[in-house]
Design an enzyme around this catalytic site. Structure first.
Site, short mmCIF file in Angstrom:
data_model
loop_
_atom_site.label_atom_id
_atom_site.label_comp_id
_atom_site.label_asym_id
_atom_site.label_seq_id
_atom_site.Cartn_x
_atom_site.Cartn_y
_atom_site.Cartn_z
CB CYS A 2 -0.85 0.05 1.26
SG CYS A 2 -1.79 -1.46 1.54
NE ARG A 29 4.17 2.00 -1.51
CZ ARG A 29 5.38 1.47 -1.35
NH1 ARG A 29 6.34 1.78 -2.20
NH2 ARG A 29 5.63 0.66 -0.35
CD1 TRP A 78 -2.87 -4.50 -4.97
CD2 TRP A 78 -1.95 -5.83 -3.42
NE1 TRP A 78 -2.69 -5.74 -5.53
CE2 TRP A 78 -2.13 -6.58 -4.61
CE3 TRP A 78 -1.38 -6.47 -2.33
CZ2 TRP A 78 -1.77 -7.91 -4.72
CZ3 TRP A 78 -1.02 -7.80 -2.44
CH2 TRP A 78 -1.20 -8.51 -3.62
CG ASN A 104 3.20 -0.62 2.80
OD1 ASN A 104 2.66 -1.57 2.26
ND2 ASN A 104 4.44 -0.24 2.52
N GLY A 105 1.80 -3.07 4.96
CA GLY A 105 2.48 -4.27 5.46
C GLY A 105 1.48 -5.26 6.00
CD GLU A 487 10.43 -8.64 -18.20
OE1 GLU A 487 10.17 -9.56 -17.42
OE2 GLU A 487 10.04 -7.47 -18.02
CE LYS A 491 6.73 -6.17 -17.85
NZ LYS A 491 7.92 -6.35 -17.08
CD GLU A 494 3.69 -7.12 -15.53
OE1 GLU A 494 3.43 -6.96 -14.33
OE2 GLU A 494 4.83 -6.98 -15.99
CG HIS A 510 10.26 -32.04 -25.83
ND1 HIS A 510 10.69 -33.32 -26.12
CD2 HIS A 510 11.24 -31.21 -26.24
CE1 HIS A 510 11.90 -33.25 -26.65
NE2 HIS A 510 12.26 -31.98 -26.75
CE LYS A 613 7.71 -0.14 -10.27
NZ LYS A 613 7.75 -1.08 -11.40
C1 F6R Z 1 6.65 -7.28 -13.60
C2 F6R Z 1 7.03 -6.83 -12.29
C3 F6R Z 1 7.21 -7.83 -11.20
C4 F6R Z 1 8.47 -7.49 -10.41
C5 F6R Z 1 8.62 -8.44 -9.21
C6 F6R Z 1 9.91 -8.20 -8.47
O1 F6R Z 1 6.58 -6.22 -14.49
O2 F6R Z 1 7.21 -5.66 -12.07
O3 F6R Z 1 7.28 -9.12 -11.72
O4 F6R Z 1 9.57 -7.60 -11.25
O5 F6R Z 1 7.54 -8.29 -8.35
O6 F6R Z 1 9.97 -6.89 -7.99
P1 F6R Z 1 11.33 -6.24 -7.49
O7 F6R Z 1 12.23 -6.17 -8.68
O8 F6R Z 1 10.95 -4.93 -6.95
O9 F6R Z 1 11.88 -7.18 -6.45
#
Ligand code: F6R
Length: 618
Positions: A2, A29, A78, A104-105, A487, A491, A494, A510, A613
């Protein structure tokens, strides 16, 4: 995860308005509910609801509070404990509406604390863990502690992770913020106004002078000043170093772009140029430690994990040691007693706060004490990861607000590339001019990306227009490009909400190949490296089954281009030096593809559903 924000001032300003702007900047967040509290004339005034900030603001004017209020706390949520409803939104208060808390937590022992408080007659109205905090403080204040000491006592009872900010109706001159494993930064406009927040951009329009709270520290904010204490010793103030923030608020605002994600992709060249300037000394330290390590592990989550896959590949080119890449959530369970002394762990995290990563590192450190070294790469100064690391490289991506990681991925891979070349230098395994060619290729990555962004993105919009929107599809690759495929697939998953699998082109035969029908889209990532000839065979296999072949190739490519329905072309030389860093130069095309797809299907790429995030829950 959050976002929390607090302001306390002696100026004639609207604290409600500034609090609202503050949580808007933290919306990355969490964005399922929000709320603001202000204090005026010994009363708390609260507005909160479920939904996105703008929607709620339209309904209930989140920034309108009594004139004369001099402090406010705000929260964007969140949901973890309790659904995203108005009742579960923060701030939460005690039985008498005197104490308000934003958090937050996650509090791990909240059930037992709640039962204890309920047995004393405290009345709870939400399903959240947070609500125990105001009640605990209330309880201690009823037992004659003052506000600050009651907060310190209450916080000592809480287990888990928290960044909290607290105000009291009868203390108009005080906000208290405390942290453990969830970030809190404090910003000061000397003599006028003080701020606390989960992240610096929240108060960056007003001040660049800040303090980073450490675990188990408490900040007592007054208008324009702050005092720090250890939670366990709340009567003796402690000194903390001031941090001056170099970047300004433009770095954390959209600046004319429709979305942060698009802006941040366009910032990749500058982020890479800054990261190229990382000090040689710290790169040498990383290189020496890796060279002398017995075992090397690289660990991270999500996008950072895919950066690790690319980085591990690049480093092993120059180091005669295997690097085991393990997702951080699996680190402890997979390694267990196999983690031996003199191991080195490379930990990668944009935020430096991902809880699974922090736990993996903490476990390794507790198990082997000083006989394990942690080398971390993160984008956030003072983040939790940095506190558990022996050595830290800070990538220079600048703030990343879009939930999908983009520019930070590029800077992570580039950093690992710099470490790899430092190892090559140190080990003298190649002639100097050979190493210089790799350096040239690495230093060219910002220009290659810039060229692509300025000249070649129309093809991506065309691909998006022509894609059947109900289709799932594959991203296939071999060797180092597997990281790019994974990757790129992540993208699209998500932010465009399609099931896209980044997979090994060889392994796809396979089983997964049985999904391919006429026009099933398959994107091949195909730099002209040592895997190219075999990849040609894979392209033919998928084409023979009716697949629509989209390939990501270098400009001079011929063979795979001829086999493809559409090509995305990257203007870079076709040689081994540039191929090694293709995870950096090829990824913007896939990030943009995901971006255009997301916008085309009417989604908000900055706020993907169910995501925040930073993931601070297990
Ligand atoms: C995808 C994304 C997440 C983060 C993951 C790790 O676009 O942003 O998959 O990469 O949650 O986050 P960090 O790098 O902050 O540990």
């Amino acid at each position: 995860m959050c976002g929390i924000f607090g302001i306390i001032t002696n100026q004639e300003i609207s604290v409600g308005k500034i609090a609202l702007e503050g949580i808007k900047r933290l919306e990355y967040r969490g964005y399922d509910s929000c709320g603001i509290v202000t204090q005026y004339s010994s009363k708390l005034y609260i507005k909160k609801d479920a939904g996105k900030i703008d929607e709620i603001h339209k309904k209930i004017k989140l920034d309108e509070f009594p004139n004369g209020a001099k402090l406010a706390l705000a929260h964007t949520r969140w949901a973890t404990h309790g659904a995203p409803t108005k009742l579960n939104s923060h701030p939460h208060v005690d039985c008498h509406n005197k104490i308000a808390v934003v958090h937050n937590g996650i509090l791990e022992n909240f059930i037992e604390l709640k039962e204890e408080l309920q047995s004393k007659g405290h009345n709870f109205i939400s399903e959240t863990d947070t609500e125990i905090i105001p009640h605990l403080i209330e309880d201690y204040m009823e037992n004659d502690l003052d506000f600050k000491n009651a907060v310190a006592k209450a916080i000592q009872r809480c287990e888990g992770a928290y960044g909290v900010a607290i105000c009291h109706a009868d203390y108009p001159n005080t906000i208290i913020a405390v942290r453990k494993e969830s970030p809190i930064v404090v910003g000061i406009e000397e003599g006028n106004t003080s701020y606390c927040a989960s992240d610096i951009p929240a108060f960056l329009p007003y001040t660049r002078t800040c303090y980073l709270l450490d675990d188990d520290e408490m900040a007592v904010l007054k208008p324009g000043s702050v005092e720090f204490f250890d939670v366990k010793d709340s009567n003796v103030p402690k000194k903390k170093a001031i941090q001056k923030i170099e970047w300004n608020i433009d770095a954390a605002e959209k600046g004319g772009y429709e979305h942060f994600m698009l802006k941040e992709i366009y910032e990749e060249p500058s982020a890479l140029r800054r990261t190229l300037k990382i000090s040689k000394d710290i790169l040498k330290t990383f290189a020496k430690i890796l060279w002398s390590a017995k075992n090397i592990y690289i660990t991270a989550a999500g996008t950072s994990f895919y950066a690790s896959l690319a980085g591990k590949f690049i480093i092993t080119k120059f180091l005669d040691k295997y690097i085991e890449a393990i997702e951080c959530s699996e680190f402890q369970i997979q390694l267990g007693d196999a983690l031996k002394e003199d191991s080195v762990i490379i930990a990668i995290s944009q935020s430096g706060e991902t809880i699974d990563l922090i736990e993996a590192i903490r476990w390794a450190k507790e198990k082997l004490k000083n006989r394990v070294k942690v080398l971390s790469i993160t984008n956030v100064v003072g983040s939790t990861l940095t506190r558990y690391s022996d050595h830290v490289i800070l990538t220079q991506a600048g703030p990343e607000i879009g939930v999908a990681a983009t520019k930070t991925y590029c800077t992570q891979v580039l950093t690992l590339g710099l470490v790899a070349l430092e190892i090559a230098d140190l080990r003298k395994i190649l002639p100097d001019n050979e190493i210089e060619k790799y350096y040239d290729a690495l230093r060219s990555t910002p220009d290659i990306i810039e060229d692509f962004l300025n000249n070649d993105i129309e093809i991506l919009k065309k691909i998006v227009k022509n894609l059947e929107k109900t289709h799932n599809f594959f991203f296939l690759a071999r060797g180092i490009s597997l990281a790019t495929a994974k990757e790129g697939g992540l993208k699209l998953k998500e932010i465009a909400c399609r099931f896209i699998e980044g997979y090994s082109a060889a392994h796809a035969k396979h089983g997964p190949i049985s999904l391919v029908r006429k026009d099933f889209p398959i994107i091949f990532i195909a730099p002209p490296d040592e895997t190219y000839d075999r990849l040609v065979g894979n392209v033919m296999e998928f084409k023979a089954r009716g697949g629509k072949i989209i390939s990501l190739v270098v400009k001079s490519d011929k063979t795979i281009t001829d086999l493809s329905d559409i090509t995305i072309r990257i203007n870079q030389p076709a040689n081994k030096y540039y191929n090694l860093f293709s995870p950096i130069t090829f990824i913007p095309a896939l990030q943009l593809l995901a971006y255009f797809y997301s916008v085309d299907v009417g989604l908000d790429p900055d706020q993907p559903q169910n995501l925040a995030k930073t993931v601070t829950v297990h």
